[in-house]
Scaffold this active site. Structure first.
Site, PDB file in Angstrom:
ATOM      1  N   CYS A 103     -32.905 -32.054  49.851  1.00  0.00           N
ATOM      2  CA  CYS A 103     -33.795 -31.092  49.189  1.00  0.00           C
ATOM      3  C   CYS A 103     -33.554 -31.081  47.684  1.00  0.00           C
ATOM      4  O   CYS A 103     -32.590 -30.479  47.209  1.00  0.00           O
ATOM      5  CB  CYS A 103     -33.591 -29.698  49.785  1.00  0.00           C
ATOM      6  SG  CYS A 103     -34.587 -28.433  48.989  1.00  0.00           S
ATOM      7  N   CYS A 119     -33.652 -27.664  46.031  1.00  0.00           N
ATOM      8  CA  CYS A 119     -32.437 -26.875  46.233  1.00  0.00           C
ATOM      9  C   CYS A 119     -31.302 -27.390  45.345  1.00  0.00           C
ATOM     10  O   CYS A 119     -30.560 -26.604  44.765  1.00  0.00           O
ATOM     11  CB  CYS A 119     -31.954 -26.967  47.684  1.00  0.00           C
ATOM     12  SG  CYS A 119     -33.243 -26.871  48.921  1.00  0.00           S
ATOM     13  N   ASP A 120     -31.123 -28.685  45.282  1.00  0.00           N
ATOM     14  CA  ASP A 120     -29.884 -29.241  44.729  1.00  0.00           C
ATOM     15  C   ASP A 120     -30.051 -30.049  43.448  1.00  0.00           C
ATOM     16  O   ASP A 120     -29.049 -30.452  42.845  1.00  0.00           O
ATOM     17  CB  ASP A 120     -29.208 -30.139  45.794  1.00  0.00           C
ATOM     18  CG  ASP A 120     -28.828 -29.339  47.034  1.00  0.00           C
ATOM     19  OD1 ASP A 120     -28.511 -28.148  46.891  1.00  0.00           O
ATOM     20  OD2 ASP A 120     -28.866 -29.904  48.141  1.00  0.00           O
TER      21      ASP A 120
END
Ligand code: NDP
Length: 309
Positions: free
Chosen positions: A133, A136-137
């Site tokens: 993701c 997300c990261d």
């Protein structure tokens, strides 16, 4: 056997939010959380984009506080996997092996699972450089090179997004052309920070034990092996919704995601609601999952009010 008001299947942010709302509405929800409870957040280290956590929170900590909050209002939990369901008549039936449960309404929040390559080294470095993701990261990979695996729209989108942070983004694809839509593929191909490595697959994620340092690539036509220095590996080869239990019972799209009626959590069976990634292949965020879990709890509560049992 007692008749539950609502059984919630799945315990990621969608399920836990629906538990908080339905418990506060005095529905005394029963959550069957699964043996590996918590969903995809359990394999996420830092979550920096969930509102309310100014300094970020780890995925497991976020799930733990949500679960406590759901428990505080009376949610009951069973840490087992549902093995069978029958929604053909009411009350709805849910089984954990031989144990049968009955409910007036059901909220399905079984999520989706990111597909991975299946390499042991990929597993070893999950959350230590390997991610599924970018939203997300991605921000953890400032000014370092990263690789994105895949040739679909997700890979293009993630690669473009990652150019905001990374010094260089490599797209590693096993074919010599993308399956992504032309507009998304062109955007990636035109981006000066993106370089495509065609006809290649990762055969090993290499690291120093704590974080990723490179990947070993195999060229599928020449069979030559090479090393590529990267600190992040974003696997973007698709997701699989966890809907095997509901095949033939609930309406799904061609890739297996549950279909919900627009602006609601209603499935095609009245009294069965769906929330989170199991019905959303577009946004796939903890916060959108939580939002749709809230919708499902409100939908279930309102629907139950209009029923006679
Ligand atoms: P896709 O299934 O479309 O693409 C998966 C990609 O991963 C393919 O290129 C595939 O290769 C590759 N792949 C699959 N398995 C492996 C493997 N084991 N090793 C290496 N490569 C592998 O998934 P997406 O997540 O990209 O997209 C899913 C759906 O969501 C699509 O309908 C897409 O259009 C949509 N979507 C739309 C977006 C948008 O419009 N903004 C954004 C993101 C997704 P191969 O091509 O060789 O099969």
């Amino acid at each position: 056997m007692s008749l539950e008001n609502v059984i919630i299947i799945g315990s990621g942010p969608a399920g836990l939010t629906s538990a908080i709302y339905s418990a506060r509405a005095n529905l005394k929800p029963l959550m069957i959380e699964g043996e590996e409870s918590g969903g995809q957040l359990m394999t996420t280290t830092e979550v920096e984009n969930f509102p309310g956590f100014e300094h970020g929170v780890t995925g497991p900590d976020l799930i733990a506080v949500m679960r406590k909050q759901a428990e505080r209002f009376g949610t009951r939990f069973i840490t087992k996997n549902v093995t069978k369901v029958d929604f053909s008549q009411r009350p709805f039936k849910v089984w954990i092996r031989d144990q049968e449960y009955q409910a007036k309404s059901i909220i399905i929040s079984t999520g989706a699972s990111a597909k991975y390559l299946g390499l042991p080294s990929e597993k070893q470095y999950l959350s230590k450089g390997v991610s599924a993701c970018a939203t997300c990261d991605g921000a953890f990979f400032r000014n370092v090179p990263v690789a994105v695996i895949g040739g679909g729209d997700t890979a293009m989108e993630e690669a473009n997004f990652l150019t905001r942070f990374a010094s260089q983004v490599y797209i590693i694809h096993r074919k010599d052309s993308f399956r992504a839509s032309k507009i998304m593929a062109d955007r990636a191909l035109k981006n000066p920070k993106i370089k495509v490595i065609w006809d290649s697959e990762i055969i090993e994620v290499v690291g120093d034990g704590k974080k990723v340092t490179s990947v070993k690539l195999s060229h599928l036509k020449t069979k030559s092996v090479s090393d590529l220095s990267v600190e992040g590996v974003f696997v973007a080869i698709g997701h699989k919704p966890n809907t095997d239990l509901f095949k033939g019972l609930l309406e799904m799209n061609e890739t297996g995601y549950l279909v919900t009626k627009p602006h609601s959590s209603y499935t095609n069976i009245e009294g069965v609601f769906a929330a989170g990634d199991v019905q959303d292949h577009v946004y796939r965020q903890a916060i959108t999952a939580a939002g749709s879990g809230c919708m499902a709890a409100i939908d279930a509560e309102r629907w139950l009010e209009g029923q006679e049992f």
